[in-house]
Design an enzyme around this catalytic site. Structure first.
Site, PDB file in Angstrom:
ATOM      1  N   ASP A 170       0.801  -1.226   0.000  1.00  0.00           N
ATOM      2  CA  ASP A 170       0.000   0.000   0.000  1.00  0.00           C
ATOM      3  C   ASP A 170       0.836   1.279   0.000  1.00  0.00           C
ATOM      4  O   ASP A 170       1.960   1.303   0.482  1.00  0.00           O
ATOM      5  CB  ASP A 170      -0.913   0.025   1.233  1.00  0.00           C
ATOM      6  CG  ASP A 170      -1.944  -1.087   1.229  1.00  0.00           C
ATOM      7  OD1 ASP A 170      -2.077  -1.778   0.201  1.00  0.00           O
ATOM      8  OD2 ASP A 170      -2.636  -1.265   2.255  1.00  0.00           O
ATOM      9  N   TYR A 213      -3.560  -2.464  -5.690  1.00  0.00           N
ATOM     10  CA  TYR A 213      -4.408  -3.573  -5.201  1.00  0.00           C
ATOM     11  C   TYR A 213      -5.821  -3.468  -5.791  1.00  0.00           C
ATOM     12  O   TYR A 213      -6.394  -4.458  -6.264  1.00  0.00           O
ATOM     13  CB  TYR A 213      -4.434  -3.511  -3.672  1.00  0.00           C
ATOM     14  CG  TYR A 213      -5.163  -4.638  -2.985  1.00  0.00           C
ATOM     15  CD1 TYR A 213      -4.532  -5.850  -2.719  1.00  0.00           C
ATOM     16  CD2 TYR A 213      -6.487  -4.489  -2.570  1.00  0.00           C
ATOM     17  CE1 TYR A 213      -5.200  -6.879  -2.060  1.00  0.00           C
ATOM     18  CE2 TYR A 213      -7.161  -5.510  -1.918  1.00  0.00           C
ATOM     19  CZ  TYR A 213      -6.515  -6.703  -1.661  1.00  0.00           C
ATOM     20  OH  TYR A 213      -7.174  -7.710  -1.012  1.00  0.00           O
ATOM     21  N   LYS A 227      -7.535  -6.246  -8.176  1.00  0.00           N
ATOM     22  CA  LYS A 227      -8.756  -6.941  -7.740  1.00  0.00           C
ATOM     23  C   LYS A 227      -9.920  -6.640  -8.682  1.00  0.00           C
ATOM     24  O   LYS A 227     -10.738  -7.505  -8.986  1.00  0.00           O
ATOM     25  CB  LYS A 227      -9.103  -6.554  -6.300  1.00  0.00           C
ATOM     26  CG  LYS A 227      -8.097  -7.082  -5.276  1.00  0.00           C
ATOM     27  CD  LYS A 227      -8.064  -8.610  -5.282  1.00  0.00           C
ATOM     28  CE  LYS A 227      -7.198  -9.189  -4.177  1.00  0.00           C
ATOM     29  NZ  LYS A 227      -7.163 -10.655  -4.200  1.00  0.00           N
ATOM     30  N   GLY A 254     -15.134  -8.603   2.241  1.00  0.00           N
ATOM     31  CA  GLY A 254     -14.902  -7.340   2.930  1.00  0.00           C
ATOM     32  C   GLY A 254     -13.695  -7.527   3.834  1.00  0.00           C
ATOM     33  O   GLY A 254     -12.807  -8.328   3.530  1.00  0.00           O
ATOM     34  N   TYR A 255     -13.661  -6.833   4.965  1.00  0.00           N
ATOM     35  CA  TYR A 255     -12.500  -6.924   5.859  1.00  0.00           C
ATOM     36  C   TYR A 255     -12.608  -8.153   6.767  1.00  0.00           C
ATOM     37  O   TYR A 255     -13.570  -8.301   7.515  1.00  0.00           O
ATOM     38  CB  TYR A 255     -12.365  -5.638   6.679  1.00  0.00           C
ATOM     39  CG  TYR A 255     -11.812  -4.515   5.816  1.00  0.00           C
ATOM     40  CD1 TYR A 255     -10.448  -4.233   5.830  1.00  0.00           C
ATOM     41  CD2 TYR A 255     -12.635  -3.795   4.956  1.00  0.00           C
ATOM     42  CE1 TYR A 255      -9.926  -3.235   5.011  1.00  0.00           C
ATOM     43  CE2 TYR A 255     -12.126  -2.803   4.135  1.00  0.00           C
ATOM     44  CZ  TYR A 255     -10.766  -2.529   4.172  1.00  0.00           C
ATOM     45  OH  TYR A 255     -10.256  -1.554   3.353  1.00  0.00           O
TER      46      TYR A 255
HETATM   47  N1  LIG Z   1      -8.085 -10.283   4.744  1.00  0.00           N
HETATM   48  C1  LIG Z   1      -8.945  -9.493   4.159  1.00  0.00           C
HETATM   49  O1  LIG Z   1      -9.609  -8.656   4.795  1.00  0.00           O
HETATM   50  C2  LIG Z   1      -9.199  -9.588   2.685  1.00  0.00           C
HETATM   51  C3  LIG Z   1     -10.206  -8.788   2.143  1.00  0.00           C
HETATM   52  C4  LIG Z   1     -10.474  -8.870   0.789  1.00  0.00           C
HETATM   53  C5  LIG Z   1      -9.744  -9.736   0.005  1.00  0.00           C
HETATM   54  N2  LIG Z   1      -8.758 -10.486   0.542  1.00  0.00           N
HETATM   55  C6  LIG Z   1      -8.010 -11.376  -0.342  1.00  0.00           C
HETATM   56  O2  LIG Z   1      -8.115 -12.703   0.132  1.00  0.00           O
HETATM   57  C7  LIG Z   1      -6.927 -13.413  -0.188  1.00  0.00           C
HETATM   58  C8  LIG Z   1      -6.342 -14.035   1.070  1.00  0.00           C
HETATM   59  O3  LIG Z   1      -6.103 -13.000   2.011  1.00  0.00           O
HETATM   60  P1  LIG Z   1      -5.541 -13.274   3.483  1.00  0.00           P
HETATM   61  O4  LIG Z   1      -5.967 -12.118   4.280  1.00  0.00           O
HETATM   62  O5  LIG Z   1      -5.855 -14.651   3.904  1.00  0.00           O
HETATM   63  O6  LIG Z   1      -3.961 -13.117   3.185  1.00  0.00           O
HETATM   64  P2  LIG Z   1      -2.708 -13.559   4.042  1.00  0.00           P
HETATM   65  O7  LIG Z   1      -3.106 -13.984   5.418  1.00  0.00           O
HETATM   66  O8  LIG Z   1      -1.718 -12.458   3.876  1.00  0.00           O
HETATM   67  O9  LIG Z   1      -2.200 -14.859   3.241  1.00  0.00           O
HETATM   68  C9  LIG Z   1      -1.778 -14.730   1.915  1.00  0.00           C
HETATM   69  C10 LIG Z   1      -1.479 -16.086   1.326  1.00  0.00           C
HETATM   70  O10 LIG Z   1      -1.038 -15.881  -0.042  1.00  0.00           O
HETATM   71  C11 LIG Z   1       0.204 -16.540  -0.232  1.00  0.00           C
HETATM   72  N3  LIG Z   1       1.018 -15.852  -1.248  1.00  0.00           N
HETATM   73  C12 LIG Z   1       1.435 -14.574  -1.239  1.00  0.00           C
HETATM   74  N4  LIG Z   1       2.168 -14.320  -2.343  1.00  0.00           N
HETATM   75  C13 LIG Z   1       2.215 -15.489  -3.043  1.00  0.00           C
HETATM   76  C14 LIG Z   1       2.823 -15.893  -4.259  1.00  0.00           C
HETATM   77  N5  LIG Z   1       3.536 -15.042  -4.992  1.00  0.00           N
HETATM   78  N6  LIG Z   1       2.658 -17.171  -4.671  1.00  0.00           N
HETATM   79  C15 LIG Z   1       1.935 -18.051  -3.943  1.00  0.00           C
HETATM   80  N7  LIG Z   1       1.318 -17.732  -2.786  1.00  0.00           N
HETATM   81  C16 LIG Z   1       1.487 -16.463  -2.343  1.00  0.00           C
HETATM   82  C17 LIG Z   1       0.870 -16.524   1.135  1.00  0.00           C
HETATM   83  O11 LIG Z   1       1.876 -17.515   1.189  1.00  0.00           O
HETATM   84  P3  LIG Z   1       3.022 -17.459   2.343  1.00  0.00           P
HETATM   85  O12 LIG Z   1       2.320 -17.854   3.612  1.00  0.00           O
HETATM   86  O13 LIG Z   1       4.021 -18.444   1.901  1.00  0.00           O
HETATM   87  O14 LIG Z   1       3.517 -16.060   2.372  1.00  0.00           O
HETATM   88  C18 LIG Z   1      -0.348 -16.805   2.030  1.00  0.00           C
HETATM   89  O15 LIG Z   1      -0.606 -18.199   2.047  1.00  0.00           O
HETATM   90  C19 LIG Z   1      -6.000 -12.412  -0.873  1.00  0.00           C
HETATM   91  O16 LIG Z   1      -6.124 -12.523  -2.271  1.00  0.00           O
HETATM   92  C20 LIG Z   1      -6.535 -11.075  -0.414  1.00  0.00           C
HETATM   93  O17 LIG Z   1      -6.231 -10.040  -1.315  1.00  0.00           O
HETATM   94  C21 LIG Z   1      -8.474 -10.434   1.876  1.00  0.00           C
END
Ligand SMILES: NC(=O)c1ccc[n+]([C@@H]2O[C@H](COP(=O)([O-])OP(=O)(O)OC[C@H]3O[C@@H](n4cnc5c(N)ncnc54)[C@H](OP(=O)(O)O)[C@@H]3O)[C@@H](O)[C@H]2O)c1
Length: 240
Positions: free
Chosen positions: A88, A147, A151, A178-179
């Site tokens: 960000d 981002y 998305k 969402g979050y």
């Molecule tokens: N959390 C939220 O509020 C939220 C909201 C909207 C959308 N999202 C979306 O939901 C998805 C999951 O989010 P999260 O919050 O669970 O994220 P997170 O806890 O940060 O986990 C991200 C995951 O992606 C993997 N990753 C990152 N870069 C990678 C790469 N180049 N190749 C393969 N794997 C990779 C990481 O692997 P490592 O563990 O090895 O690093 C981890 O397993 C994301 O696409 C995010 O944008 C999340």
């Protein structure tokens, strides 16, 4: 025989919850991850689900990784494109590298996984692809041009690929969370997070398993008539 699913970024956060929900539905699940060995090891020990490491933003590595999964586990029927990162900063402060990296992994990862798995799904006349977008791809977000663009691109990618898969039994859908209370949101400063929560009508952050429920629904055998759609799971924060 059980369907085989691969969940990118499946070893923690939302991805881990998705792996568990699909496993509970009788699917043979495989997780991919990017580099956090410790989390991947703990994940496999806890769930029994194998974890394969490669960078989904790397086209060749993704082709090779999926080929390995097919040889060791079986043909991939379900792809959940969940891996994602944030870098960000306002446009003025954002580096070219931060722009490229987020587009490469978040959006390029979906393309690379589809290139690896969609042709065989099409031939077998059955497939499910679920792409994890974001509320910030729908509504935009200050400090996230990279981002939000990636998305938002995922939502367009979903609708275009859904048209290519429809007559071959391959559905392509997106979820816009969402979050959610994962590591990604833990990185948001407390004062910013409080403001965000105050704008969520349900009055709290979402839980990873609440996103996983939506993915499991879209991947089910009787999800066959749902394609090209985006399911928003955001506590009412953004309605349209
Ligand atoms: N959390 C939220 O509020 C939220 C909201 C909207 C959308 N999202 C979306 O939901 C998805 C999951 O989010 P999260 O919050 O669970 O994220 P997170 O806890 O940060 O986990 C991200 C995951 O992606 C993997 N990753 C990152 N870069 C990678 C790469 N180049 N190749 C393969 N794997 C990779 C990481 O692997 P490592 O563990 O090895 O690093 C981890 O397993 C994301 O696409 C995010 O944008 C999340």
């Amino acid at each position: 025989m059980a369907r085989v699913a691969i969940v990118t970024g499946g070893t923690r956060g939302i991805g881990k919850a998705i792996c568990l929900a699909l496993q509970e539905d009788g699917v043979t699940v495989v997780a991919n991850y990017g580099g956090n060995e410790e989390k991947a090891k703990a994940f496999t020990e806890e769930t029994g689900i194998p974890a394969y490491k490669w960078d989904v933003g790397d086209h060749q590595a993704t082709l090779a990784g999926c080929e390995r999964v097919e040889q060791e586990v079986g043909p991939i029927d379900i792809v959940v494109n969940n891996a994602g990162i944030t870098r960000d900063g306002t446009l003025q402060r954002m580096s070219f590298e931060d722009w490229d990296e987020v587009i490469r992994i978040n959006l390029g990862g979906c393309f690379n996984m589809a290139k690896a798995c969609f042709p065989a799904m099409r031939e077998r006349k059955w497939g499910r692809i679920v792409n994890i977008g974001s509320i910030n791809g729908q509504a935009g977000q200050y400090g996230q041009v990279n981002y939000a663009a990636a998305k938002s691109g995922i939502h367009g990618f979903t609708k275009a690929l859904a048209q290519e898969g429809a007559k071959y039994g391959v559905t392509v859908n997106a979820i816009a969370p969402g979050y959610i209370d994962t590591d990604m949101v833990a990185a948001v400063p407390e004062n910013v997070l409080q403001k965000i929560v105050s704008r969520i009508p349900i009055g709290r952050l979402g839980h990873a398993h609440e996103i996983a429920r939506g993915v499991a629904f879209l991947c089910a055998e009787d999800g066959a008539f749902v394609t090209g759609s985006t399911l928003s799971i955001n506590g009412g924060q953004h309605m349209y």
